[in-house]
Design a protein around this motif. Structure first.
Motif, PDB file in Angstrom:
ATOM      1  N   ALA A 421     -23.609  31.575  16.093  1.00  0.00           N
ATOM      2  CA  ALA A 421     -22.638  32.665  16.090  1.00  0.00           C
ATOM      3  C   ALA A 421     -21.225  32.189  15.755  1.00  0.00           C
ATOM      4  CB  ALA A 421     -22.635  33.378  17.443  1.00  0.00           C
ATOM      5  N   SER A 422     -20.976  30.902  15.883  1.00  0.00           N
ATOM      6  CA  SER A 422     -19.655  30.366  15.537  1.00  0.00           C
ATOM      7  C   SER A 422     -19.603  29.885  14.094  1.00  0.00           C
ATOM      8  CB  SER A 422     -19.299  29.210  16.475  1.00  0.00           C
ATOM      9  OG  SER A 422     -20.217  28.135  16.317  1.00  0.00           O
ATOM     10  N   SER A 426     -25.527  34.983   9.417  1.00  0.00           N
ATOM     11  CA  SER A 426     -26.127  36.162  10.028  1.00  0.00           C
ATOM     12  C   SER A 426     -27.645  36.020   9.984  1.00  0.00           C
ATOM     13  CB  SER A 426     -25.722  37.442   9.281  1.00  0.00           C
ATOM     14  OG  SER A 426     -24.349  37.730   9.463  1.00  0.00           O
ATOM     15  N   ARG A 449     -24.174  41.041  24.518  1.00  0.00           N
ATOM     16  CA  ARG A 449     -24.057  39.849  23.703  1.00  0.00           C
ATOM     17  C   ARG A 449     -25.043  38.774  24.170  1.00  0.00           C
ATOM     18  NH1 ARG A 449     -19.522  38.554  20.755  1.00  0.00           N
ATOM     19  NH2 ARG A 449     -19.263  40.815  20.657  1.00  0.00           N
ATOM     20  N   GLU A 458     -20.355  34.009  20.259  1.00  0.00           N
ATOM     21  CA  GLU A 458     -19.005  34.354  19.814  1.00  0.00           C
ATOM     22  C   GLU A 458     -18.981  35.675  19.043  1.00  0.00           C
ATOM     23  OE1 GLU A 458     -15.994  32.355  16.631  1.00  0.00           O
ATOM     24  OE2 GLU A 458     -16.812  31.017  18.169  1.00  0.00           O
ATOM     25  N   ARG A 459     -20.048  35.923  18.277  1.00  0.00           N
ATOM     26  CA  ARG A 459     -20.155  37.168  17.497  1.00  0.00           C
ATOM     27  C   ARG A 459     -21.582  37.702  17.618  1.00  0.00           C
ATOM     28  NH1 ARG A 459     -20.138  36.600  12.071  1.00  0.00           N
ATOM     29  NH2 ARG A 459     -20.906  34.461  12.212  1.00  0.00           N
ATOM     30  N   ASP A 460     -21.754  38.977  17.296  1.00  0.00           N
ATOM     31  CA  ASP A 460     -23.095  39.551  17.179  1.00  0.00           C
ATOM     32  C   ASP A 460     -23.575  39.284  15.759  1.00  0.00           C
ATOM     33  OD1 ASP A 460     -25.425  41.032  17.175  1.00  0.00           O
ATOM     34  OD2 ASP A 460     -24.403  42.955  16.960  1.00  0.00           O
ATOM     35  N   GLN A 495     -20.064  41.609   9.607  1.00  0.00           N
ATOM     36  CA  GLN A 495     -20.285  40.286  10.187  1.00  0.00           C
ATOM     37  C   GLN A 495     -19.559  39.201   9.391  1.00  0.00           C
ATOM     38  OE1 GLN A 495     -24.551  40.018  10.442  1.00  0.00           O
ATOM     39  NE2 GLN A 495     -24.664  41.295  12.274  1.00  0.00           N
ATOM     40  N   SER A 498     -15.917  39.576  10.346  1.00  0.00           N
ATOM     41  CA  SER A 498     -15.648  39.118  11.711  1.00  0.00           C
ATOM     42  C   SER A 498     -15.562  37.600  11.771  1.00  0.00           C
ATOM     43  CB  SER A 498     -16.735  39.623  12.670  1.00  0.00           C
ATOM     44  OG  SER A 498     -17.959  38.934  12.490  1.00  0.00           O
ATOM     45  N   PHE A 499     -16.388  36.902  10.982  1.00  0.00           N
ATOM     46  CA  PHE A 499     -16.284  35.442  10.965  1.00  0.00           C
ATOM     47  C   PHE A 499     -14.951  35.010  10.368  1.00  0.00           C
ATOM     48  CE2 PHE A 499     -16.566  31.489   8.551  1.00  0.00           C
ATOM     49  CZ  PHE A 499     -16.837  30.608   9.584  1.00  0.00           C
ATOM     50  N   SER A 502     -12.199  35.541  12.791  1.00  0.00           N
ATOM     51  CA  SER A 502     -12.265  34.646  13.942  1.00  0.00           C
ATOM     52  C   SER A 502     -11.757  33.249  13.607  1.00  0.00           C
ATOM     53  CB  SER A 502     -13.707  34.570  14.460  1.00  0.00           C
ATOM     54  OG  SER A 502     -14.547  33.836  13.565  1.00  0.00           O
TER      55      SER A 502
END
Length: 523
Positions: A421-422, A426, A449, A458-460, A495, A498-499, A502
């Motif tokens: 997730a970091s 996906s 999560r 960290e993310r979905d 997604q 979002s990366f 982040s």
């Protein structure tokens, strides 16, 4: 979308180019509805006289959906009369592509060979595409002002800014307000972001008006002044200050630093496939098996792979896809593997195109023994290791896993997902067959999560769907595949963004002075 054509030779290729004239040329665009074979005319370019290399001005404005395969057909004609009936004109050639192919090409420019006249070279058509308005595009601005007018009797001023978008009828619509900075004539406002669509509706040259006010508690804010600009002008100010004079009875200047954000031209997608070869799928030689290779129709694995892969491949520049199997015994010694290359090459697992992946999948079914257990972690970690090597935002990895049953290594899989997730990665999981997939929902972090050993992801990054929910009751496989792809791919753009956010990765500017095509994008 715009088209231009080069090297037409509809008459005789042996005649020098200077000896041939196309009297009037025209391009007709057709689109194909999802799940049907019917082509519907979408629009026509203008006609251009006396040239073998027409460059058309008229644009086709299309809605672009990342998660759908949007088939296009371009027919080229030599216009012989004023008739609107296209059959009355001479056919010069045609080409087929998807909208994703054009957008996914370098610079949004795709060259396609025209065909359709046996024994004739019909030339090429050049297709270009550009987003007209994109909800992912944002402007990040930092503003300050100097020597604004003093409006408060017992102090200085409490300035704030109001942004307005100009409308087609000449009016203005408010689209943003900054915070109020108290008691200063030299305010520095906090950075803020605003969608480009909200600021100028995707028209980079549309007027943007900014009013400067002095805040009053009773709401009767005092007008300090105003200035006008455009998004194109703001964007030219990257890495330097744009300075605007505030016009009114007062004095002062406002300085603006702005950044245009778009990930459109920044990211290359890397698509990887992993297929379940456990014994619970059934004997591939039997019609009851989920891996059964029928000569008449695709099995569920092939359908899921083709549905998702044919869309993703338009955004993968080299069209080389690593493809793995898991849960099988491999020849010659019967060793169990949870990440074996479908093409049998341990040094290079890449397959050429989705058809190459399908071919390798079918070949593996003939050579390996379906066994078990159903372990996800090894192949997730394999892709994650690749993603960990390239974290600058230039590449993003998408892993498609197709399975028929419950995960055997859930603890290890959850840890692998939390670690991935970091990374720029996906995971799409498609469940095939009648099994209950309740445990899979635990990996899809829409509600809760994923966590492992006290660490939250960290993310979905996981999207799970059971294929049976998308099967068309009438047996239309094309429609079933389109429904599946639309749902599982819908989260990928967010997604990716979002990366990037982040990691604080700034996309490259997407502004261009060239008259490219205009495409609405819903992502």
């Amino acid at each position: 979308m715009m088209a231009s054509i080069g090297e037409f030779d509809p008459l005789n290729t042996r005649v020098p180019a200077t000896k041939i004239e196309v009297t009037v040329s025209l391009v007709v665009l057709y689109i194909q509805a999802v799940g049907t074979k019917e082509w519907r005319e979408f629009g026509r370019t203008e006609v251009i006289d006396n040239t073998r290399n027409p460059d058309f001005v008229r644009k086709f404005v299309l809605d672009f959906f990342f998660e759908e395969k949007q088939n296009l057909r371009f027919d080229v004609y030599n216009v012989d009369s004023r008739s609107c009936n296209i059959s009355k004109h001479d056919f010069l050639g045609q080409t087929f592509c998807t909208l994703g192919e054009i957008i996914g090409s370098r610079g949004g420019r795709l060259e396609k060979t025209l065909s359709g006249i046996p024994g004739k070279k019909c030339g090429i058509i050049i297709l270009t595409a550009e987003e007209l308005s994109n909800c992912r595009d944002i402007a990040t601005m930092q503003l300050c002002a100097n020597k604004l007018d003093k409006k408060d009797f017992f102090g200085k001023s409490d300035p704030f800014l109001v942004f307005y978008r100009s409308n087609e009828d000449g009016t203005f619509t408010i689209c943003h307000k900054t915070e109020v900075i108290k008691n200063t004539l030299n305010p520095v406002w906090q950075p803020f972001t605003i969608p480009v669509r909200a600021l100028c509706n995707g028209d980079y040259d549309r007027t943007v008006k900014v009013d400067v006010y002095d805040w009053d508690r009773d709401g009767s804010h005092d007008f300090i002044g105003e200035f006008t600009t455009s998004y194109r002008e703001l964007s030219r100010g990257q890495n330097q200050f744009n300075v605007y004079e505030v016009r009114h009875e007062s004095k002062g200047v406002v300085c603006c630093f702005s950044v245009h954000s778009s990930y459109e031209d920044l990211v290359t997608l890397n698509f990887t496939v992993a297929i379940d070869f456990t014994a619970s799928n059934g004997n591939p030689s039997q019609p009851t098996s989920l891996h059964y290779m029928s000569p008449y129709q695709m099995n569920a694995y092939a359908m899921a792979l083709k549905a998702v892969g044919e869309i993703i491949q338009d955004y993968d520049s080299d069209k080389l896809f690593p493809a793995y199997g898991f849960g099988a015994k491999l020849p010659p010694d019967g060793k169990i593997s949870h990440a074996f290359p479908l093409n049998g090459d341990s040094d290079n697992s890449n397959c050429v195109g989705i058809e190459g992946v399908l071919e390798a999948y079918f070949q593996s079914l003939r050579t390996v023994q379906l066994y078990g257990p159903t372990n996800f972690a090894p192949v997730i970690n394999k892709v994650a290791n690749c993603a960990a090597e390239i974290t600058d935002g230039s590449q993003y990895f998408v892993l498609l896993m197709i399975t028929d049953g419950v995960i055997s290594d859930m603890v290890q899989t959850k840890e692998a997902v939390v670690n991935a997730a970091s990374l720029p990665m996906s995971i799409i999981i498609v469940g095939v067959g009648p099994a209950e997939f309740d445990a899979m929902e635990e990996l899809d972090g829409d509600e809760v999560r994923v966590s492992s050993r006290g660490r939250l992801a960290e993310r979905d990054i996981v999207q799970f769907v059971p294929f049976r929910d998308y099967i068309d009751r009438s047996g239309n496989q094309v429609l079933s595949m389109a429904r599946l792809a639309k749902d599982v791919l819908a989260e990928i753009p967010d997604q990716v963004v979002s990366f990037m956010k982040s990691r604080g990765i700034e996309p490259r500017p997407a502004l261009s002075s060239s008259p490219l095509a205009e495409v609405h994008q819903h992502m």
